[in-house]
Design a protein around this motif. Structure first.
Motif, PDB file in Angstrom:
ATOM      1  N   HIS A  51      32.631  43.940  46.307  1.00 13.79           N
ATOM      2  CA  HIS A  51      33.184  43.395  47.538  1.00 13.79           C
ATOM      3  C   HIS A  51      33.992  44.462  48.281  1.00 13.79           C
ATOM      4  O   HIS A  51      34.702  45.263  47.666  1.00 13.79           O
ATOM      5  N   GLN A  52      33.881  44.450  49.588  1.00 11.75           N
ATOM      6  CA  GLN A  52      34.572  45.447  50.407  1.00 11.75           C
ATOM      7  C   GLN A  52      36.079  45.403  50.183  1.00 11.75           C
ATOM      8  O   GLN A  52      36.742  46.436  50.147  1.00 11.75           O
ATOM      9  N   HIS A  53      36.608  44.188  50.018  1.00 13.48           N
ATOM     10  CA  HIS A  53      38.055  44.026  49.835  1.00 13.48           C
ATOM     11  C   HIS A  53      38.395  43.735  48.375  1.00 13.48           C
ATOM     12  O   HIS A  53      39.355  43.000  48.090  1.00 13.48           O
ATOM     13  N   SER A  54      37.622  44.296  47.471  1.00 14.21           N
ATOM     14  CA  SER A  54      37.782  43.985  46.048  1.00 14.21           C
ATOM     15  C   SER A  54      39.217  44.161  45.568  1.00 14.21           C
ATOM     16  O   SER A  54      39.730  43.337  44.806  1.00 14.21           O
ATOM     17  N   GLN A  56      41.907  43.683  47.081  1.00 10.76           N
ATOM     18  CA  GLN A  56      42.844  42.715  47.670  1.00 10.76           C
ATOM     19  C   GLN A  56      42.550  41.278  47.240  1.00 10.76           C
ATOM     20  O   GLN A  56      43.292  40.366  47.595  1.00 10.76           O
ATOM     21  N   LEU A  57      41.478  41.067  46.468  1.00  4.50           N
ATOM     22  CA  LEU A  57      41.045  39.719  46.115  1.00  4.50           C
ATOM     23  C   LEU A  57      41.590  39.303  44.752  1.00  4.50           C
ATOM     24  O   LEU A  57      41.531  40.069  43.792  1.00  4.50           O
ATOM     25  N   ARG A 125      34.614  35.680  55.034  1.00  9.18           N
ATOM     26  CA  ARG A 125      35.469  36.784  55.478  1.00  9.18           C
ATOM     27  C   ARG A 125      36.069  37.522  54.279  1.00  9.18           C
ATOM     28  O   ARG A 125      36.416  38.694  54.373  1.00  9.18           O
ATOM     29  N   MET A 126      36.171  36.833  53.154  1.00  7.76           N
ATOM     30  CA  MET A 126      36.784  37.408  51.961  1.00  7.76           C
ATOM     31  C   MET A 126      35.762  38.151  51.088  1.00  7.76           C
ATOM     32  O   MET A 126      36.038  39.238  50.592  1.00  7.76           O
ATOM     33  N   SER A 128      32.005  39.846  50.166  1.00  4.80           N
ATOM     34  CA  SER A 128      30.999  40.669  50.858  1.00  4.80           C
ATOM     35  C   SER A 128      29.580  40.239  50.496  1.00  4.80           C
ATOM     36  O   SER A 128      28.821  40.991  49.861  1.00  4.80           O
ATOM     37  N   MET A 223      43.237  36.490  49.404  1.00  9.69           N
ATOM     38  CA  MET A 223      43.126  37.901  49.776  1.00  9.69           C
ATOM     39  C   MET A 223      44.458  38.350  50.360  1.00  9.69           C
ATOM     40  O   MET A 223      44.980  37.728  51.293  1.00  9.69           O
ATOM     41  N   ARG A 225      47.217  41.112  52.111  1.00  5.95           N
ATOM     42  CA  ARG A 225      47.259  42.189  53.093  1.00  5.95           C
ATOM     43  C   ARG A 225      47.098  43.527  52.380  1.00  5.95           C
ATOM     44  O   ARG A 225      47.532  43.681  51.234  1.00  5.95           O
ATOM     45  N   PRO A 226      46.504  44.527  53.042  1.00  8.63           N
ATOM     46  CA  PRO A 226      46.328  45.834  52.370  1.00  8.63           C
ATOM     47  C   PRO A 226      47.639  46.448  51.903  1.00  8.63           C
ATOM     48  O   PRO A 226      47.665  47.160  50.901  1.00  8.63           O
TER      49      PRO A 226
END
Length: 785
Positions: A51-54, A56-57, A125-126, A128, A223, A225-226
């Motif tokens: 996942h792109q936001h791995s 942050q998940l 959105r969360m 990928s 998720m 925030r970065p």
């Protein structure tokens, strides 16, 4: 110089073909097994890391303090995701996710069952999962929305492009609009959904309980925030539920776990994720190292044992000026050459056996040919194997003194070779014992009496008209030849994971917070499952008062404490009634879990989701055909679907079954590789002692005496290996069995059997060469000495 080394190495390989084959085959098998295991480990580690936001998940979990213990689970309040976004600014997206279930969809005359779940608007959105049509923001933006996979789009509409914006009938009750089509979810993710429905659909499907935030059930994902600090968010989650729970509720804390850790760390200890499949990853990584080490030990043993054949070569080369460093490079080069040859054979073995390995492990592991890192790691492993296996022989052979060598002195190293053989067989015996005990535990799980009869018991989902016409369905089903009994239930009897503390009885401590499992059932429940009654009776259609009657199990009776339970008051979910029966404890979860207190109440319609049908042995085929005809006549909008209880039960232990098969395969391989080394050593020993054997024969020694002389040292090494392996295996298997509340007995005879097997295997391995040496003519041998 390199050409000279290569020429010498190839000549030595050709001169001793048998030893060369044993060395190459042993290393190749060790490398192939290690490669397969490492591919499996790589596959296990890759779950949900794409996942792109791995980073942050996270997955939210809860922990309840029940009777002095902390029970953790991923079950969370269905409305939690909205409250998390509202109260914790560091959480930028959140979604619930329901259980993966089968639902029926229809487009025109196409009717299929598909597996999927419900989720919130933030889902795409969360995570990928590539969208082929539609956008992440629109995919689940209304209760009428549905997102479907490429496979489902092709099934119903022919292509993803044709599916977008079309209407699809859901459970023959509601029309939904396809707002997005996503690429089929990969195998390496916990999500295996062919469709995703808007969360409001879940709340509207007879799940009124889900609108109460104090009830727990589905999973929740968040998720961050970065720039958020995970530890700070986790601290806010700890007491997040406090404002929603009254003083009488069970104390509850919450926490979060990185999404990429969930697959391997999915079991709870003391209320927190701590174990799971990661234990198998560690175990088989260790097995891979052991098997490769056994193969390297073979090489070391055979090379040092055969060094006497090369002593004169080494002496001559040292006399004419060869330095030790040059000799080390030569022998290391020979070892690396053998490793490279073995690596080529190993790679071919992996390619040939990978389909069977995938079938065994139920995976889709493939060789990543296009990844440079794979080839780098492969070459690195082969070179490291060559260096490890060749280092000791190179150091030993290169230090021989020329004068001693040319005078015929022995190279020594006998005790080291014996130590390495002991080490090999220690590892092999540990694997044999573990294999036997894992197999016994699996058989124990499959054969354990669950407290009900799972044979010839069929599950049929109650959906559509089958639920609204349940009474008619039951009446006509029991007229089908082969159908003995039928009832309804809110869950499969092997998967009752829900719980409640909402029970009251006379004499209950007001401060006690006891968790009970519960199930809604129909009439004839006890007789259909063939449960055993300890007190009282089953629900009776002729007694209207049974609508407020309760059946409990023995574990619940022990908690409640009634001495004469029949007729005693019991209140469940503020519904007062009386106990009409007590069933003997039966397993309604996997044998990993102890039997929990349980209350069973009567429900003729609303909460029943599955029909349990008892079929007479020998009439299964006719009964299934009759049930199919009946279901199609009563429920034409839904395809006929059924499952067997015994198959559903066995499915709970697939991981253990795979572990058993892998342990058996790798134990056999470890023994085989060890025996290759033992065979080589027995050949060498027999050759070295031929003069002694010949003299003993001349002096009257018999075949049996010579056989005993040549084998006793090897068998003694196996005995020593067993004495070391037995306690190690006992400790390891007890650690593994701790995850089961019900487990097989670890008997002494299992260890004895493993030791006898190892002795017999070693004896068979060395017997042929030993007998051949003992039977050789002494005159010819003495004439050549």
């Amino acid at each position: 110089m390199f050409r000279s080394y290569l020429t010498i190495a190839l000549r030595n390989l050709a001169r001793s073909k048998a030893f060369s084959i044993i060395n190459i085959l042993g290393l190749a098998l060790g490398l192939a097994a290690s490669m397969l295991i490492l591919l499996w480990v790589r596959d296990e580690w890759s779950y949900d890391r794409f996942h792109q936001h791995s980073g942050q998940l996270y997955k939210v979990y809860g922990a309840a303090f029940v009777e002095g213990k902390i029970d953790g689970s991923y079950g969370t309040p269905p409305l939690l995701y909205g409250e998390l976004k509202r109260r914790i600014p560091d959480i930028v997206a959140a979604t619930p996710h329901s259980w993966n279930e089968q639902h029926t969809f229809q487009v025109g005359d196409k009717i299929f069952k598909e597996s999927g779940a419900h989720a919130g608007p933030d889902f795409f959105r969360m995570f990928s999962f590539p969208l082929l049509e539609g956008t992440a923001g629109d995919a689940l933006n209304s209760p009428e929305s549905i997102a479907i996979s490429r496979k489902m789009a092709v099934h119903f509409f022919g292509s993803p492009e044709a599916a977008i914006g079309k209407t699809i009938r859901y459970e023959n009750t509601k029309d939904l609009v396809v707002k997005a089509v996503y690429e089929d979810m990969p195998v390496r993710t916990m999500f295996q959904d062919d469709f995703v429905l808007n969360w409001e659909t879940f709340l509207d499907e007879n799940n009124g309980w889900a609108r109460d935030i104090t009830n727990f059930g589905p999973e929740t994902f968040i998720m961050l925030r970065p720039d958020a600090h995970p530890a700070a968010v986790d601290a806010k989650l700890l007491h997040f539920m406090d404002p929603y729970l009254d003083k009488k509720a069970i104390p509850m804390t919450m926490g979060m776990q990185p999404l990429r850790d969930v697959y391997l760390h999915g079991q709870f200890e003391a209320g927190k994720p701590a174990g799971g499949r990661i234990a198998y990853v560690h175990l088989f990584s260790l097995v891979a190292a052991f098997i490769l080490l056994i193969a390297c030990i073979n090489f070391m043993n055979l090379t040092t044992a055969r060094s006497v054949r090369r002593m004169k070569e080494i002496g001559v080369r040292k006399v004419i000026g060869a330095v030790r460093g040059a000799l080390i490079r030569q022998f290391m080069g020979e070892a690396i050459l053998i490793a490279l040859l073995s690596g080529g054979v190993a790679f071919l073995l992996v390619v040939l056996t990978l389909p069977a390995f995938n079938e065994l492990t139920r995976k889709q592991v493939s060789l990543p040919y296009q990844h440079v890192l794979f080839w780098t790691a492969l070459v690195g492993m082969i070179l490291l194997t060559g260096i490890v296996s060749g280092s000791y022989p190179a150091l030993v052979l290169s230090k021989f003194q020329p004068i001693k060598v040319l005078k015929g002195a022995s190279p020594g190293g006998t005790w080291l070779r014996k130590t390495l053989v002991v080490f090999q067989f220690t590892l092999s015996i540990v694997l044999i014992i573990a294999t036997i005990l894992v197999s016994r535990q699996i058989r124990f799980l499959e054969q354990t009496n669950l407290g009900y009869d799972r044979e010839n018991l069929v599950y049929i989902p109650l959906e559509g008209n089958l639920k609204t016409k349940l009474k008619l369905f039951q009446q006509e089903a029991q007229e089908i030849p082969g159908v003995i009994a039928m009832t309804g239930m809110s869950n499969d009897p092997t998967n009752i994971a829900n719980g409640t503390s909402g029970l009251k009885w006379t004499g209950k401590d007001p401060d006690a917070k006891i968790q009970f499992s519960w199930a809604s059932v129909g009439y004839d429940f006890v007789s259909t499952l063939r449960l055993q009654m300890r007190y009282g009776r089953d629900f009776d259609k002729s007694l209207p008062s049974d609508s407020t009657g309760y059946i409990i199990n023995e574990a619940a009776l022990a908690k409640i404490g009634y001495k004469d339970p029949i007729g005693q008051p019991l209140t469940f979910w503020r519904k007062p009634g009386r106990i009409i029966g007590v069933v003997r404890d039966f397993h309604f979860q996997s044998l990993h879990e102890p039997i929990k207190p349980m209350v069973i109440h009567l429900d003729t319609l609303s909460q029943l989701t599955v029909a349990l049908i008892r079929i007479r042995a020998g009439q299964t085929g006719d009964a299934i055909k009759g049930l199919e005809r009946l279901c199609k006549s009563l429920n034409p909008a839904f395809p006929f679907n059924y499952r067997f209880s015994d198959e559903e039960y066995v499915r709970q232990y697939r991981s253990e079954e795979v572990v058993g098969h892998l342990a058996l395969g790798f134990a056999a391989l470890a023994i085989f590789i060890s025996c290759l080394g033992l065979l080589g050593l027995s050949v060498f020993t027999a050759q070295q002692r031929m003069k002694e054997i010949s003299i003993r024969k001349v002096l009257g020694a018999g075949l049996f005496n010579l056989f005993a002389l040549l084998t006793k040292d090897f068998l003694l090494l196996v005995v020593i290996a067993f004495l070391i392996a037995a306690p190690v295996a006992w400790w390891a298997i007890h650690r593994w069995l701790e995850q089961f509340s019900y487990r097989t007995e670890v008997s002494w005879w299992i260890f004895a059997l493993a030791g006898i097997l190892a002795l017999l295997i070693a004896l068979v391995t060395i017997s042929y060469q030993t007998l051949r040496a003992a039977a050789a003519r002494p005159a010819q041998r003495l004439r050549t000495e």
